[in-house]
Motif scaffolding. Sequence first.
Motif, PDB file in Angstrom:
ATOM      1  N   ALA A  19       1.019  -1.240  -0.138  1.00 12.73           N
ATOM      2  CA  ALA A  19       0.123   0.110   0.008  1.00 12.73           C
ATOM      3  C   ALA A  19       0.889   1.330   0.004  1.00 12.73           C
ATOM      4  CB  ALA A  19      -1.006  -0.026   1.152  1.00 12.73           C
ATOM      5  N   GLY A  20       0.377   2.275  -1.149  1.00 11.67           N
ATOM      6  CA  GLY A  20       1.203   3.136  -0.950  1.00 11.67           C
ATOM      7  C   GLY A  20       2.305   3.280  -1.959  1.00 11.67           C
ATOM      8  N   TYR A  21       2.875   2.198  -2.545  1.00 15.28           N
ATOM      9  CA  TYR A  21       3.551   2.072  -3.400  1.00 15.28           C
ATOM     10  C   TYR A  21       3.143   1.290  -4.870  1.00 15.28           C
ATOM     11  CZ  TYR A  21       7.303   3.272  -0.218  1.00 15.28           C
ATOM     12  OH  TYR A  21       7.941   4.207   0.754  1.00 15.28           O
ATOM     13  N   THR A  22       2.188   0.572  -4.883  1.00 13.82           N
ATOM     14  CA  THR A  22       1.754   0.230  -6.003  1.00 13.82           C
ATOM     15  C   THR A  22       0.191   0.547  -6.261  1.00 13.82           C
ATOM     16  OG1 THR A  22       0.770  -1.823  -4.629  1.00 13.82           O
ATOM     17  CG2 THR A  22       3.242  -2.115  -5.867  1.00 13.82           C
ATOM     18  N   PRO A  23      -0.282   0.059  -7.356  1.00  9.61           N
ATOM     19  CA  PRO A  23      -1.701   0.646  -7.907  1.00  9.61           C
ATOM     20  C   PRO A  23      -2.620   0.456  -6.752  1.00  9.61           C
ATOM     21  CG  PRO A  23      -0.735  -0.344  -9.544  1.00  9.61           C
ATOM     22  CD  PRO A  23       0.166  -0.702  -8.467  1.00  9.61           C
ATOM     23  N   ALA A  24      -3.366   1.462  -5.979  1.00  5.85           N
ATOM     24  CA  ALA A  24      -4.290   1.373  -5.010  1.00  5.85           C
ATOM     25  C   ALA A  24      -5.374   0.413  -5.213  1.00  5.85           C
ATOM     26  CB  ALA A  24      -4.608   2.830  -4.596  1.00  5.85           C
ATOM     27  N   GLU A  25      -5.919   0.237  -6.494  1.00  2.00           N
ATOM     28  CA  GLU A  25      -6.963  -0.521  -6.667  1.00  2.00           C
ATOM     29  C   GLU A  25      -6.993  -1.903  -6.580  1.00  2.00           C
ATOM     30  OE1 GLU A  25      -5.417   0.445 -10.830  1.00  2.00           O
ATOM     31  OE2 GLU A  25      -5.513   1.316  -8.975  1.00  2.00           O
ATOM     32  N   ALA A  26      -5.725  -2.467  -6.543  1.00  2.00           N
ATOM     33  CA  ALA A  26      -5.516  -3.908  -6.395  1.00  2.00           C
ATOM     34  C   ALA A  26      -4.001  -4.354  -5.655  1.00  2.00           C
ATOM     35  CB  ALA A  26      -5.240  -4.344  -7.524  1.00  2.00           C
ATOM     36  N   VAL A  27      -4.292  -3.975  -4.154  1.00  2.00           N
ATOM     37  CA  VAL A  27      -3.373  -4.062  -3.275  1.00  2.00           C
ATOM     38  C   VAL A  27      -3.516  -5.136  -2.365  1.00  2.00           C
ATOM     39  CG1 VAL A  27      -2.217  -3.124  -1.277  1.00  2.00           C
ATOM     40  CG2 VAL A  27      -2.530  -1.682  -3.201  1.00  2.00           C
ATOM     41  N   PHE A  28      -2.819  -6.309  -2.263  1.00  2.00           N
ATOM     42  CA  PHE A  28      -3.154  -7.289  -1.461  1.00  2.00           C
ATOM     43  C   PHE A  28      -2.594  -6.733   0.272  1.00  2.00           C
ATOM     44  CE2 PHE A  28      -1.617 -11.000   1.073  1.00  2.00           C
ATOM     45  CZ  PHE A  28      -2.924 -11.735   1.245  1.00  2.00           C
ATOM     46  N   TYR A  29      -1.124  -6.373   0.195  1.00  2.00           N
ATOM     47  CA  TYR A  29      -0.774  -5.980   1.509  1.00  2.00           C
ATOM     48  C   TYR A  29      -1.163  -4.459   1.751  1.00  2.00           C
ATOM     49  CZ  TYR A  29       2.281  -9.998   1.408  1.00  2.00           C
ATOM     50  OH  TYR A  29       2.667 -11.341   1.306  1.00  2.00           O
TER      51      TYR A  29
END
Length: 213
Positions: A19-29
Amino acid sequence: MTKEKKIFSILGDSISTFAGYTPAEAVFYDIWMKKEAGIFQPEDTWWMQVIDGLGGKLGVNNSYAGSLVSGHMATSGTSESRLKTLADKGQPDVILIAMGMNDWAFSVLPEEFHFEYRKMLQKIKQFYPETEIYCATLLRGYIDDSHEELFFNADGCISQKIYSDIIRQVAKETEVYIADIGKYNMEYETIDGVHPNKAGMKTLAELWLKELQ
């Protein structure tokens, strides 16, 4: 004169999200999963440990939970719009690809996976002809007896080795580098049989670094 750090971009699935580093619409962590896995900062992820271990800096991490190499969606590994985002923070010197786990999990036919993985690498080479490209083979995760539910039934899938062999073959065919973490026949610690916890991230990072150093 200070040597400029290499820019590393990441193309991955849920295992490489944060979260905060990868696309917000598909975050597992996300916030909850970070706590569950004991992963609280980007330095706890496999990819940031690899970048730090090689003295680089992060460009773009376009990792998307649930994404496959295969398919004809904007989230697929072959999607040109997705691949082009890897240069949003500067042309990457290195691209690390950790894709194929979901193709394996959903039992995408091996011949289809071969075709789609090759198409993905051809597009990446077209967009980034001067970039070092590394493709990781697949590694099994494990879960201790205190957890009752697995993320999915890994025993119901086609052998993971088949997909790793395809990645090796296609990497050779397209003349990109291979991060053959699968050859070590190790398992990484997870929260659900697939998604690494903090210790599992460390295992993945150590194997990546063995291959890249």
